[in-house]
Design an enzyme around this catalytic site. Sequence first.
Site, PDB file in Angstrom:
ATOM      1  N   VAL A 292      14.208   6.350 -34.643  1.00 53.21           N
ATOM      2  CA  VAL A 292      13.111   5.661 -33.968  1.00 53.21           C
ATOM      3  C   VAL A 292      12.372   6.690 -33.122  1.00 53.21           C
ATOM      4  O   VAL A 292      12.996   7.394 -32.322  1.00 53.21           O
ATOM      5  CB  VAL A 292      13.681   4.547 -33.058  1.00 53.21           C
ATOM      6  CG1 VAL A 292      12.559   3.799 -32.371  1.00 53.21           C
ATOM      7  CG2 VAL A 292      14.570   3.613 -33.861  1.00 53.21           C
ATOM      8  N   CYS A 293      11.078   6.771 -33.278  1.00 56.46           N
ATOM      9  CA  CYS A 293      10.287   7.735 -32.495  1.00 56.46           C
ATOM     10  C   CYS A 293      10.450   7.425 -31.012  1.00 56.46           C
ATOM     11  O   CYS A 293      10.116   6.334 -30.545  1.00 56.46           O
ATOM     12  CB  CYS A 293       8.817   7.660 -32.866  1.00 56.46           C
ATOM     13  SG  CYS A 293       7.764   8.636 -31.764  1.00 56.46           S
TER      14      CYS A 293
END
Lengths: 130, 130, 117, 117, 98, 98
Positions: B77-78
């Site tokens: 997940v960024c």
Amino acid sequence: MIFSLAVYGSPYTYQSSDSAYQFARELLNQGHEIYRIFFYHDGVYNANRLTIPPQDEINISSRWSSFAGENNIELVVCVASALRRGVLDDSESRRYEKDTHNIEQNFTLSGLGQLIDAGIVSDRLVTFGS
Amino acid sequence: MIFSLAVYGSPYTYQSSDSAYQFARELLNQGHEIYRIFFYHDGVYNANRLTIPPQDEINISSRWSSFAGENNIELVVCVASALRRGVLDDSESRRYEKDTHNIEQNFTLSGLGQLIDAGIVSDRLVTFGS
Amino acid sequence: MKSFLIITRRSPYGTSYGKEALDAVLMASAFVPVSLLFLDDGVFQIKQHQDADCIEIKDYSPTFAVLEQYDVKNIYVSASSLQHRGLTEKDLVLDVEVISDARIANLLDTNAVVLSF
Amino acid sequence: MKSFLIITRRSPYGTSYGKEALDAVLMASAFVPVSLLFLDDGVFQIKQHQDADCIEIKDYSPTFAVLEQYDVKNIYVSASSLQHRGLTEKDLVLDVEVISDARIANLLDTNAVVLSF
Amino acid sequence: MILHTVNKSPYADQTLLSCLRAASEKDTLLLIEDGVYGALKGGEYSALVESAAPRILVLAPDLEARGLLDKLSTTIATVDYAGFVELTVTHDKVVSWF
Amino acid sequence: MILHTVNKSPYADQTLLSCLRAASEKDTLLLIEDGVYGALKGGEYSALVESAAPRILVLAPDLEARGLLDKLSTTIATVDYAGFVELTVTHDKVVSWF
């Protein structure tokens, strides 16, 4: 006049929560009453208290929360939309046996009937879509 | 072949996480390798472990988590997208003095460099946008 | 009593707006007179033969078909929206009144509250 | 080394895709040769005179103007996208190469990885 | 040789038109999600799609979910997810339009 | 008398066209957020917007944020948020197109 607003866009991703906030502030400037702000669709993420924006950006959920606290405005989050998207208050968190909740202060989970009620009671209902 | 996927849509709101999941499952059926699934934009909400869908609907974050666990696939997940949208792991939660975290098991917060790396390392990078 | 017009303009499954419009219609019908208008890609919400099981999403189109049971009697679909998409009344899951753009303008005028999805 | 083409197709502020495309360009430029293409409403990302302070949103267009400092040398804008919108090169915050649709097809072909926002 | 995916309805959004402008004759376009509405016969965009230079395919499960099997343009073939994956292998890269 | 708001660019999305089909001559359209691109002069949709029957206004802060003050069609007037609020009062209801 009595106004209510509906907000459908996720914060930071769509402009709709920013527009709704600017509009809401101007309503109070002009002496109008805000009966309710209703968050539906991805708009429910506006109530997530875990947001940590970069230092040079606004914290959107805190901004709503302060605005509501200072002006005594109801922020209602559609409970069905919120549960499926993982925005929980303490009581829903317990009911579904989660170990925590993530709703920001001054937001309340409630049914979609609150949107219909807002339409009935208010002179104007203004939607900020995404 | 080595594949990576990028997912940009919020779950329950856009079909992109459903499409990405169907595609990912079929990749494994055909014997391909999935190097990484990267969540960006509102796609980061796929990692929110507090989601409570209605009983007759799928839990999208659990589905990703099981899929990754069973097949040893990286779900990244960024971190910048996630922080501003309020998807936190334990370490970010502590760093910013929040009292809880909300990331689902088998998801990892990491930098946008992981998307670029996925593009470099994989034979194909397939984006599911919103 | 204020009357509500609910408009659904999005196609099913790509986004959840259609489902959320349906929920709003069901809720509103408990309190106020409700009209429902399928406009633009919203007409695809009531296309026959939907089967979202094959993409593992819940199929809510059967509920549109039984809206009359919920006292939602005024159900309209835009003639021009159907026509642009090569659809006719026969392609739809329920009996609706097919209306012109002028009639739509009139619906917007005569209902006190308009909710769009 | 694989080359990347990053395409931005959305207008600024209405959605965050433009900012996220910019972040991806900056990140990619540290590792690989990057080309950047402004296409469709993406051309509005580099319209001059932006000032998002007035809507209390962070204005990131100045960063697009200094992309050359980040070794992003290949910056393109679609001629047809500009033209449809009544814009010309002079309206933009940075020097870009204005290219035809055929050239765009060629960019898609010659770059190993294409990321779109 | 590129596989382009399009996930937006042309009746709502300009994305399909934009993809068609950028795609080459040798490319393949796969309509997915709401993009499948581009595969309708008898609609405003049908002629454009049917006469497009690249090969156009449509993702069957998305078409079926939306109840459009009886409305599919006769010039457009369907693929399932297995076919989608195979297309990503047989083309050099995937470009997503959304 | 209706105030319609439109928040999508006509260059990306059909929402403005749809609103124009449904709006009456006596209504007002306010372009907000990405809707302000509909107020551009010299673009593909400029003639359509300039010749539309309802009055068309544009939200100044959204126009200014996007750097479009120098591109505003001469037939379209701007309002600020104060004006937006006043329009919602002077019209019977607000219909949002998004």
